[in-house]
Design a protein around this motif. Structure first.
Motif, PDB file in Angstrom:
ATOM      1  N   ARG A  81       0.835  -1.202   0.000  1.00 40.92           N
ATOM      2  CA  ARG A  81       0.000   0.000   0.000  1.00 40.92           C
ATOM      3  C   ARG A  81       0.869   1.251   0.000  1.00 40.92           C
ATOM      4  O   ARG A  81       0.563   2.243  -0.659  1.00 40.92           O
ATOM      5  CB  ARG A  81      -0.937  -0.015   1.208  1.00 40.92           C
ATOM      6  N   SER A  82       1.984   1.183   0.724  1.00 39.96           N
ATOM      7  CA  SER A  82       2.922   2.294   0.747  1.00 39.96           C
ATOM      8  C   SER A  82       3.526   2.525  -0.632  1.00 39.96           C
ATOM      9  O   SER A  82       3.624   3.673  -1.086  1.00 39.96           O
ATOM     10  CB  SER A  82       4.035   2.007   1.769  1.00 39.96           C
ATOM     11  N   ALA A  83       3.912   1.448  -1.318  1.00 40.82           N
ATOM     12  CA  ALA A  83       4.478   1.573  -2.668  1.00 40.82           C
ATOM     13  C   ALA A  83       3.439   2.145  -3.632  1.00 40.82           C
ATOM     14  O   ALA A  83       3.758   2.985  -4.473  1.00 40.82           O
ATOM     15  CB  ALA A  83       4.978   0.221  -3.156  1.00 40.82           C
ATOM     16  N   HIS A  84       2.188   1.692  -3.500  1.00 36.98           N
ATOM     17  CA  HIS A  84       1.113   2.193  -4.362  1.00 36.98           C
ATOM     18  C   HIS A  84       0.935   3.705  -4.169  1.00 36.98           C
ATOM     19  O   HIS A  84       0.853   4.465  -5.144  1.00 36.98           O
ATOM     20  CB  HIS A  84      -0.190   1.441  -4.060  1.00 36.98           C
ATOM     21  N   ALA A  85       0.883   4.136  -2.909  1.00 40.50           N
ATOM     22  CA  ALA A  85       0.721   5.564  -2.631  1.00 40.50           C
ATOM     23  C   ALA A  85       1.954   6.342  -3.106  1.00 40.50           C
ATOM     24  O   ALA A  85       1.831   7.445  -3.649  1.00 40.50           O
ATOM     25  CB  ALA A  85       0.495   5.783  -1.140  1.00 40.50           C
ATOM     26  N   PHE A  86       3.138   5.768  -2.939  1.00 37.29           N
ATOM     27  CA  PHE A  86       4.384   6.414  -3.356  1.00 37.29           C
ATOM     28  C   PHE A  86       4.391   6.635  -4.865  1.00 37.29           C
ATOM     29  O   PHE A  86       4.764   7.716  -5.339  1.00 37.29           O
ATOM     30  CB  PHE A  86       5.567   5.553  -2.913  1.00 37.29           C
ATOM     31  N   HIS A  88       1.876   6.979  -6.754  1.00 38.36           N
ATOM     32  CA  HIS A  88       0.873   7.991  -7.110  1.00 38.36           C
ATOM     33  C   HIS A  88       1.179   9.360  -6.502  1.00 38.36           C
ATOM     34  O   HIS A  88       0.355  10.275  -6.586  1.00 38.36           O
ATOM     35  CB  HIS A  88      -0.525   7.506  -6.699  1.00 38.36           C
ATOM     36  N   GLY A  89       2.364   9.499  -5.884  1.00 40.24           N
ATOM     37  CA  GLY A  89       2.793  10.789  -5.366  1.00 40.24           C
ATOM     38  C   GLY A  89       2.177  11.189  -4.045  1.00 40.24           C
ATOM     39  O   GLY A  89       2.312  12.335  -3.629  1.00 40.24           O
ATOM     40  N   ASP A  90       1.515  10.266  -3.358  1.00 45.53           N
ATOM     41  CA  ASP A  90       0.887  10.565  -2.069  1.00 45.53           C
ATOM     42  C   ASP A  90       1.848  10.153  -0.955  1.00 45.53           C
ATOM     43  O   ASP A  90       1.732   9.086  -0.371  1.00 45.53           O
ATOM     44  CB  ASP A  90      -0.439   9.817  -1.961  1.00 45.53           C
ATOM     45  N   LEU A  91       2.806  11.022  -0.659  1.00 43.68           N
ATOM     46  CA  LEU A  91       3.856  10.691   0.298  1.00 43.68           C
ATOM     47  C   LEU A  91       3.322  10.552   1.719  1.00 43.68           C
ATOM     48  O   LEU A  91       3.807   9.710   2.474  1.00 43.68           O
ATOM     49  CB  LEU A  91       4.952  11.762   0.243  1.00 43.68           C
ATOM     50  N   VAL A  92       2.320  11.339   2.089  1.00 43.88           N
ATOM     51  CA  VAL A  92       1.760  11.254   3.440  1.00 43.88           C
ATOM     52  C   VAL A  92       1.141   9.884   3.671  1.00 43.88           C
ATOM     53  O   VAL A  92       1.387   9.233   4.695  1.00 43.88           O
ATOM     54  CB  VAL A  92       0.735  12.386   3.677  1.00 43.88           C
ATOM     55  N   THR A  93       0.360   9.393   2.714  1.00 44.73           N
ATOM     56  CA  THR A  93      -0.248   8.067   2.838  1.00 44.73           C
ATOM     57  C   THR A  93       0.828   6.987   2.803  1.00 44.73           C
ATOM     58  O   THR A  93       0.756   6.003   3.548  1.00 44.73           O
ATOM     59  CB  THR A  93      -1.272   7.831   1.716  1.00 44.73           C
ATOM     60  N   LEU A  95       3.913   7.203   3.843  1.00 42.84           N
ATOM     61  CA  LEU A  95       4.564   7.191   5.155  1.00 42.84           C
ATOM     62  C   LEU A  95       3.663   6.577   6.219  1.00 42.84           C
ATOM     63  O   LEU A  95       4.127   5.870   7.103  1.00 42.84           O
ATOM     64  CB  LEU A  95       4.980   8.608   5.554  1.00 42.84           C
ATOM     65  N   HIS A  96       2.370   6.854   6.141  1.00 45.09           N
ATOM     66  CA  HIS A  96       1.440   6.277   7.109  1.00 45.09           C
ATOM     67  C   HIS A  96       1.362   4.762   6.962  1.00 45.09           C
ATOM     68  O   HIS A  96       1.323   4.035   7.951  1.00 45.09           O
ATOM     69  CB  HIS A  96       0.044   6.881   6.951  1.00 45.09           C
ATOM     70  N   ASP A  97       1.322   4.274   5.730  1.00 43.94           N
ATOM     71  CA  ASP A  97       1.180   2.835   5.514  1.00 43.94           C
ATOM     72  C   ASP A  97       2.417   2.056   5.948  1.00 43.94           C
ATOM     73  O   ASP A  97       2.292   0.970   6.507  1.00 43.94           O
ATOM     74  CB  ASP A  97       0.870   2.543   4.042  1.00 43.94           C
ATOM     75  N   ASN A  98       3.612   2.576   5.690  1.00 41.33           N
ATOM     76  CA  ASN A  98       4.832   1.915   6.130  1.00 41.33           C
ATOM     77  C   ASN A  98       6.007   2.866   5.929  1.00 41.33           C
ATOM     78  O   ASN A  98       6.616   2.906   4.864  1.00 41.33           O
ATOM     79  CB  ASN A  98       5.060   0.611   5.376  1.00 41.33           C
ATOM     80  N   ALA A  99       6.331   3.616   6.975  1.00 41.15           N
ATOM     81  CA  ALA A  99       7.412   4.606   6.895  1.00 41.15           C
ATOM     82  C   ALA A  99       8.776   3.967   6.622  1.00 41.15           C
ATOM     83  O   ALA A  99       9.544   4.499   5.816  1.00 41.15           O
ATOM     84  CB  ALA A  99       7.454   5.449   8.164  1.00 41.15           C
ATOM     85  N   PRO A 100       9.137   2.830   7.258  1.00 44.02           N
ATOM     86  CA  PRO A 100      10.438   2.227   6.930  1.00 44.02           C
ATOM     87  C   PRO A 100      10.534   1.795   5.459  1.00 44.02           C
ATOM     88  O   PRO A 100      11.623   1.837   4.882  1.00 44.02           O
ATOM     89  CB  PRO A 100      10.535   1.011   7.862  1.00 44.02           C
ATOM     90  N   ALA A 101       9.427   1.428   4.854  1.00 46.52           N
ATOM     91  CA  ALA A 101       9.456   1.063   3.434  1.00 46.52           C
ATOM     92  C   ALA A 101       9.789   2.283   2.584  1.00 46.52           C
ATOM     93  O   ALA A 101      10.591   2.187   1.643  1.00 46.52           O
ATOM     94  CB  ALA A 101       8.122   0.464   3.010  1.00 46.52           C
ATOM     95  N   VAL A 102       9.220   3.435   2.919  1.00 43.96           N
ATOM     96  CA  VAL A 102       9.526   4.660   2.174  1.00 43.96           C
ATOM     97  C   VAL A 102      11.009   5.001   2.330  1.00 43.96           C
ATOM     98  O   VAL A 102      11.684   5.366   1.368  1.00 43.96           O
ATOM     99  CB  VAL A 102       8.637   5.838   2.633  1.00 43.96           C
ATOM    100  N   ALA A 103      11.535   4.838   3.541  1.00 42.75           N
ATOM    101  CA  ALA A 103      12.964   5.065   3.756  1.00 42.75           C
ATOM    102  C   ALA A 103      13.793   4.094   2.911  1.00 42.75           C
ATOM    103  O   ALA A 103      14.829   4.463   2.368  1.00 42.75           O
ATOM    104  CB  ALA A 103      13.309   4.914   5.234  1.00 42.75           C
TER     105      ALA A 103
END
Length: 158
Positions: A81-86, A88-93, A95-103
């Motif tokens: 879900r984090s990758a999907h939001a990432f 689509h440019g929705d960084l807040v979502t 980060l909410h779904d999985n902040a370590p994944a965004v890192a």
């Protein structure tokens, strides 16, 4: 006896000298960029797939086995879900779904860039994170997992 010194103590013979590393093959710049380009193509394809097939809709992806069996969130839960939001440019979502994944996504981008720059210059890439950094990463993921499963860690739920 060679393994005993004059005092009668056992002595370990010296190790044979290590031969120097052979020089890295220079090759062409395109040849040195083939593997990083292939890795990037695979990552882009994976993100494109996750970006086009929404993990928020049931039935597209398997459920996390730990979540299914125990009801506990693992450190990877919410990663798709984090990758999907990432994507689509929705960084807040994201980060909410999985902040370590965004890192991890951003860390991959930095490491890949370093890899490409070193490949263009004909230099080898050596990743030696060391035991302390690996233990720190493991400890961070363990704490993240525990906290996200406690009642006050509900903000870390995907």
């Amino acid at each position: 006896m060679r393994d005993v010194n004059a005092d009668g103590h056992r002595v370990t013979p010296p190790a044979p000298p290590v031969p120097p590393m052979p020089p890295t093959p220079q090759g062409t710049v395109l040849g040195r960029l083939a593997v990083p380009a292939g890795i990037l193509a695979a990552v882009v394809a994976a993100f494109a797939y996750v970006g086009s097939v929404d993990p928020n809709e049931p039935g597209h992806y398997p459920v996390c086995p730990l979540l299914r069996l125990t009801g506990l969130y693992c450190p990877g839960c919410g990663g798709l879900r984090s990758a999907h939001a990432f994507v689509h440019g929705d960084l807040v979502t994201a980060l909410h779904d999985n902040a370590p994944a965004v890192a991890a996504y951003l860390g991959f981008a930095v490491l890949w860039t370093v890899w490409v720059v070193r490949a263009v210059r004909g230099r080898p890439v050596r990743l030696e994170p060391g035991a302390v950094r690996l233990w720190a990463l493991g400890a961070f993921l363990l704490v993240f997992t525990v906290v996200r499963n406690l009642p006050f860690g509900d903000r870390l739920h995907p």
